[in-house]
Design an enzyme around this catalytic site. Sequence first.
Site, mmCIF file in Angstrom:
data_model
loop_
_atom_site.group_PDB
_atom_site.id
_atom_site.type_symbol
_atom_site.label_atom_id
_atom_site.label_comp_id
_atom_site.label_asym_id
_atom_site.label_seq_id
_atom_site.Cartn_x
_atom_site.Cartn_y
_atom_site.Cartn_z
ATOM 1 N N SER A 1 0.834 -1.198 0.000
ATOM 2 C CA SER A 1 0.000 0.000 0.000
ATOM 3 C C SER A 1 0.874 1.255 0.000
ATOM 4 O O SER A 1 2.101 1.176 0.044
ATOM 5 C CB SER A 1 -0.921 -0.010 1.222
ATOM 6 O OG SER A 1 -0.145 -0.014 2.417
ATOM 7 N N TYR A 2 0.218 2.415 -0.019
ATOM 8 C CA TYR A 2 0.934 3.690 -0.063
ATOM 9 C C TYR A 2 1.853 3.799 1.149
ATOM 10 O O TYR A 2 1.404 3.651 2.299
ATOM 11 C CB TYR A 2 -0.068 4.839 -0.074
ATOM 12 C CG TYR A 2 0.549 6.193 -0.326
ATOM 13 C CD1 TYR A 2 1.209 6.461 -1.510
ATOM 14 C CD2 TYR A 2 0.447 7.198 0.621
ATOM 15 C CE1 TYR A 2 1.763 7.702 -1.755
ATOM 16 C CE2 TYR A 2 0.995 8.452 0.391
ATOM 17 C CZ TYR A 2 1.663 8.698 -0.801
ATOM 18 O OH TYR A 2 2.222 9.928 -1.033
#
Length: 540
Positions: A203-204
């Site tokens: 994820s980010y």
Amino acid sequence: DREGELIGIEALETLRAVRPDLPARRARFSAMAAGEVRRAFHDLTDPDWALAEAAAARQRIDLAWGAVLTRFLTLECGSGRQVLSAGRVQTPTLRLVADRERDRESFVPRPFWNVTLVAGDPPFDAEAIGGPFWDLGGAQAVIALAGLEDSALVADVQRSERREPPPPPFNTTGLLAQASRQGLSSPRAMAAAQDLYVRGEISYPRTDNTVYPTALHLRDLLGRLTTSPYREFAERLLAQPSLEASRGPIQTTDHPPIHPTGPAAKRRPGTRLAVYDLIARRFLATLSPASVVAVTEARLRLGGVEFRAAGTRVLERGWREVIPPDHPALDLPPIQPGEVLPVRELRLTHDETRPPPLHTQGSLLLTMQRLGLGTKSTRHEIVDLLFRRQYVSGRSLRATASGRALVDALALYGPEVTTPTMTGHLEDRMTAIAEGRATLADVVGESRDALRAVLVELRTHEDSLARWLRDATFLEKDYGPCDACGEGRFVRRRAPNGWTFLGCSAFPKCRRRLRFGEAAQRTPWGSAAATAASAIPATA
């Protein structure tokens, strides 16, 4: 988050410069989950101009402080082509490193003694209750009293269980701190995380959040890991009737904690694989049950002296099966109250109190987060900047001569720049903008006034400040007279490829160069012969 809102507002303003009547609505979601995205597009909101202005205020304030202070220090106090930079986050961070090193230098170790009993079959250690002893005479008296008998009585045995909860999910600072413990620098770890994100494997990676949002489908993520080397852990968690994730202290709505979004691509061992392994194992650990250990505490009596022994035994590995402990559990042998144990050894050991450890990149990042210095996206960049400016060096961070001189001089002539207090106040004012309690113009104006006052103070002591910084820079970079021309002096230079070498100050008239060897580091004012002996001549 603020920066994301500002990006959207700037894009909208660019479009409205062409079409002023262009309508705009905002979809807000914190996880790339189908349900979360659908909900966001169903419940569209207006752009948050106040939140964007808070981010714009940070940009303007950081630029003003960094540009003004760096320009003044470089032009008025620097020497040669050296850049002396300072900023409202960079300089307090540098002071954290310098202060920790100064605390170690001023630390006076205090001697102490421990009395250790080795008893039983198999033997185990027990420490005298009342220790450590701060005077040798007291420790020797304990040894003499205990030595009157040759067998120890088990006076008491207490057994209990201890639960170790799983660790919280990773945010950016937590990931980089853990990577630092594994020997990875913050910039390398962040670059690897960014690459993994672009490839769709995690994820980010820029987030403060340590709480998984309810919209994040944890079972789907575990299912994707069943085709990875973590299959056994993922399937075991999927077999549980319910999943309960651990929670950290910080909950935000911008991005979820860092987690794997799919199996890692096949690649050779390296930084990216190491970072992915940290993220995947932490994610699995946050969904695993607590680790449970049995703790045994025994009290022994020998010649009127009481000793304490403790041991642990793993009952349920829990999340420790995913992330093994650094040190294995050591249990005591089976003993019962009233049992008499043979004495194997009675030992007196001497030690000294330890100074506080130097900061590592990981501990520095955690301290910055605790003090509110920088953001999730900039903390590792600030640490990297300190290295590039040659203000700090080493895996255990030490301030260089120029770094310490800079922070000491600013602490004397411009103390507001070196403490987190001013930065914390400005952060509070930026929060006030986001909440509608202050305006962009007001906060930027306050910052400008504070910067002007600092600059006036620095200019008042400009001569002393310049002499201080130039002397420190010269002493750190000068390595004695050139052994080739006799006119110039060896100075430390940096090649375009990043390698540091010694070059003659009379260049290009004299092209003598020396490569650094281990013994050549930080040996200014040595003789030319000694310098040459500790360095390797560069190839022509």
